[in-house]
Design a protein around this motif. Sequence first.
Motif, mmCIF file in Angstrom:
data_model
loop_
_atom_site.group_PDB
_atom_site.id
_atom_site.type_symbol
_atom_site.label_atom_id
_atom_site.label_comp_id
_atom_site.label_asym_id
_atom_site.label_seq_id
_atom_site.Cartn_x
_atom_site.Cartn_y
_atom_site.Cartn_z
ATOM 1 N N CYS A 143 4.731 37.082 -19.434
ATOM 2 C CA CYS A 143 4.095 35.887 -20.007
ATOM 3 C C CYS A 143 4.486 35.779 -21.473
ATOM 4 C CB CYS A 143 2.571 35.970 -19.862
ATOM 5 S SG CYS A 143 1.736 34.405 -20.257
ATOM 6 N N ASN A 144 4.487 34.549 -21.975
ATOM 7 C CA ASN A 144 4.823 34.308 -23.371
ATOM 8 C C ASN A 144 3.592 34.204 -24.261
ATOM 9 O OD1 ASN A 144 4.025 31.916 -22.157
ATOM 10 N ND2 ASN A 144 5.371 30.627 -23.389
ATOM 11 N N ARG A 145 2.415 34.476 -23.694
ATOM 12 C CA ARG A 145 1.186 34.512 -24.479
ATOM 13 C C ARG A 145 0.435 35.798 -24.156
ATOM 14 N NH1 ARG A 145 -0.048 30.237 -27.345
ATOM 15 N NH2 ARG A 145 -2.250 30.802 -27.508
ATOM 16 N N ALA A 146 -0.541 36.105 -24.998
ATOM 17 C CA ALA A 146 -1.361 37.307 -24.791
ATOM 18 C C ALA A 146 -2.825 36.897 -24.951
ATOM 19 C CB ALA A 146 -0.989 38.392 -25.780
ATOM 20 N N CYS A 147 -3.327 36.149 -23.985
ATOM 21 C CA CYS A 147 -4.675 35.594 -24.068
ATOM 22 C C CYS A 147 -5.718 36.675 -23.800
ATOM 23 C CB CYS A 147 -4.837 34.463 -23.059
ATOM 24 S SG CYS A 147 -3.640 33.123 -23.291
ATOM 25 N N SER A 148 -6.813 36.634 -24.546
ATOM 26 C CA SER A 148 -7.837 37.666 -24.437
ATOM 27 C C SER A 148 -8.519 37.655 -23.083
ATOM 28 C CB SER A 148 -8.874 37.497 -25.545
ATOM 29 O OG SER A 148 -9.544 36.248 -25.425
ATOM 30 N N PHE A 149 -8.547 36.495 -22.416
ATOM 31 C CA PHE A 149 -9.261 36.405 -21.144
ATOM 32 C C PHE A 149 -8.420 36.907 -19.975
ATOM 33 C CE2 PHE A 149 -7.344 32.220 -21.959
ATOM 34 C CZ PHE A 149 -6.507 32.112 -20.869
#
Length: 286
Positions: free
Chosen positions: A15-21
């Motif tokens: 993934c290109n994001r690291a979302c906390s959820f």
Amino acid sequence: MTEFKKIYIEITNSCNRACSFCQPSRRPKAFMAPAAFASVLQKITGFTEHIYLHVLGEALLHPELPLLLEISGSLGFRVNLTTNGTLLAAWGERLLAASALRQINISLHSMEEPGPAGELDRYMDEVLDFIRVAGSPPPLFINLRLWNLHDDAAVLNSRILARLAASFDCPGLAAPKCVPGRNLTLAPGVFLSGARRFSWPHAPAPDLGGRGFCRGLRDHVAILVDGTVVPCCLDAEADIPLGNIHHDGLAGILAAPRALAMREGFCRRRAVEPLCRRCSYKERFD
């Protein structure tokens, strides 16, 4: 033969994001090769007509996504795709041209993490441009997701909803209208889906007890990027590996004692696996 409403296929866990959820994953990052993807589809033929390209990861990162969609269509599958929406500008026209693509889910809550000034506005511009180019009605269903209906996200959600209200001429659109589990129609073929944030059940999530029901192994299963078959789309770390689609037939995997024990347990509203005992999502079915 068991027929599922859908089967999740994880074409990448990158993934290109690291979302906390989201569920932090210790699995090696990988992309499913087109030949392996075609083999998976051949082995699930007859078990479902609908595949969902998601467990973990961002599907639009897959460099051969158009080929995967072409393979899906050639084998008679309809595709639902979930994306954080940050790559829509690069992929939009090719997605709209893919005849196998039935629905795209755009997780607007992916912008929950603070970012550079103007990031949310640029992001919403790209999402809304994709919807505009798709036309009315679009050639596929577009489902905008706000799956973070909690107080901590109230400011973010109000900004997102204000943009949607202006774009779709819905002046009364507000967070209270985003009722968990219900869709709002913004335009023909375009919907807004609201839900509360859920916690991934992987350890160290707390044990919530053995009572509960789940649709895993009932209306869906999931296949991870390495071919591991797991009972549901929330088993992102393969805590319950039922087999591997590259080595075993799906019918045999589903008929094995572990899978049968899970199905029998849920028929009695009992969660027999430790992962299922930690899953809060099953409480939505009570």
